[in-house]
Write an enzyme that holds these catalytic residues in place. Structure first.
Site, PDB file in Angstrom:
ATOM      1  NE  ARG A 250      -4.248  -1.434   0.062  1.00  0.00           N
ATOM      2  CZ  ARG A 250      -4.392  -2.516  -0.678  1.00  0.00           C
ATOM      3  NH1 ARG A 250      -3.394  -2.918  -1.458  1.00  0.00           N
ATOM      4  NH2 ARG A 250      -5.517  -3.222  -0.641  1.00  0.00           N
ATOM      5  CD  GLU A 279      -3.012   2.952  -5.445  1.00  0.00           C
ATOM      6  OE1 GLU A 279      -4.027   2.301  -5.809  1.00  0.00           O
ATOM      7  OE2 GLU A 279      -1.979   2.412  -5.050  1.00  0.00           O
ATOM      8  CG  HIS A 298      -3.059  -0.868  -7.204  1.00  0.00           C
ATOM      9  ND1 HIS A 298      -3.567  -0.304  -6.060  1.00  0.00           N
ATOM     10  CD2 HIS A 298      -2.948  -2.202  -6.936  1.00  0.00           C
ATOM     11  CE1 HIS A 298      -3.768  -1.245  -5.143  1.00  0.00           C
ATOM     12  NE2 HIS A 298      -3.388  -2.404  -5.652  1.00  0.00           N
TER      13      HIS A 298
END
Length: 337
Positions: A250, A279, A298
């Site tokens: 993360r 994000e 991601h």
């Protein structure tokens, strides 16, 4: 070709932690209809039926919920209105979006929470190794080059010291993939305790002691209050100038401002990030223009990779609900992961 490899379809992944599941001790969720929310999904409905369960509408008979959204507040409203629900499956490995629900539940046994943790270990670990090799071989800069570069540069992974923060399914799969490189692995985890395959295991409190020896640092830990900015200015300064930093966990595990400053100052051979905070990472953010960095937005596990793995996790946990109670990916609401 090995027997294991020959049984895989092209691009097929497996859940490496499913076989480790054992029947839970103590209070078990009661079997009953399972609702798929907040929207229908034919594939996951089939997984429920394959596990021996029944898919039904959300009502007073519902005992399990397969929640397919990231909206923790909406899920909280559903649970408040349906207190008979005793098992909840969420779709991702990291469950920080549901932290408030865990805090409200406290130490109560039910509902039992299960996540996808460990199920995506193979694709995420594969990506972690790809980022590691890319950074060590200087691909971030080389891929941006518009002319022939000289002299030749690059660092080999063979025989290096690799520090992995985290000891879950992803960390263990990373170790398996790194084995041909004959690396020496140190694991940093919340509490001390040996991890098979690791040369050394230390508690999180010992992170600063082991950072200076690492050639590669890979972050594969859960996002909790305790792991926020786990890698900050002091930790970056403690790393070798020639070390590589990779994050597939993360974004909040890294102080991104400190990382940008370190890279700008020539510290670290480079960084590979699949995750950031926030994000999406905004256009114009300093990390986009930082030297020696690759950001992969991601994409360590794509929907095509995760959907069959999540379906199998759902099937296994429905089988546990109606059968032996061997749930996979149980979340500890107190610990938050």
């Amino acid at each position: 070709m090995s027997d294991v490899g020959s049984t895989r379809a092209p691009g097929q992944h497996r859940d490496p932690v499913a076989a480790l599941a054992r029947p839970i001790d103590g209070t078990r969720p009661a079997a009953g209809p399972v609702a798929i929310l907040p929207f229908d999904h034919d594939g996951f409905a089939a997984a429920v039926r394959d596990g021996g369960g029944a898919v039904g509408p959300l009502d007073g008979c519902t005992r399990g919920i397969v929640w397919l959204d990231l909206d923790g507040d909406a899920l909280g409203e559903v649970l408040a209105a349906h207190p008979a629900v005793e098992w909840v499956q969420v779709p991702m490995a990291g469950v920080e979006r549901f932290a408030r629900l865990f805090e409200a539940q406290g130490s109560r046994d039910l509902p039992l929470w299960t996540s996808a943790k460990g199920s995506f270990a193979e694709p995420v670990a594969e990506h972690a190794v790809a980022l590691t090799l890319a950074v060590l071989r200087g691909l971030p800069e080389k891929s941006r080059s518009t002319s022939w570069a000289d002299p030749k540069t690059g660092i080999s992974l063979y025989g290096r010291n690799v520090l992995i923060v985290g000891a879950g399914g992803i960390a263990r799969e990373i170790m398996r993939l790194l084995a041909p490189f004959e690396v020496s692995v140190t694991i940093v985890r919340r509490t001390a305790g040996d991890v098979p395959g690791a040369r050394r295991t230390v508690a999180a409190s010992g992170l600063m002691e082991v950072l200076p020896d690492a050639d590669v640092v890979i972050l594969a830990a859960a996002a909790t209050d305790q792991t926020a900015h786990l890698i900050g200015r002091d930790q970056l300064a403690a790393m070798k100038p020639s070390a590589a930093l990779v994050n597939i966990a993360r974004g909040h595990l890294i102080d991104q401002d400190a990382l940008a400053d370190a890279l700008a100052g020539g510290h670290l051979v480079g960084a590979g990030l699949d995750v950031t905070t926030p994000e999406p990472l905004p256009d114009g953010h300093p990390l986009w223009s930082s030297p020696r960095i690759v950001i992969t937005s991601h994409s360590a596990d794509t929907p095509e990779m995760t959907e069959p793995l999540l379906a199998e996790r759902i099937r296994a946990n429905v089988a546990a609900l109606v059968g032996d109670g061997a749930f996979v990916g149980i979340v500890d609401p107190v610990a938050g992961y």
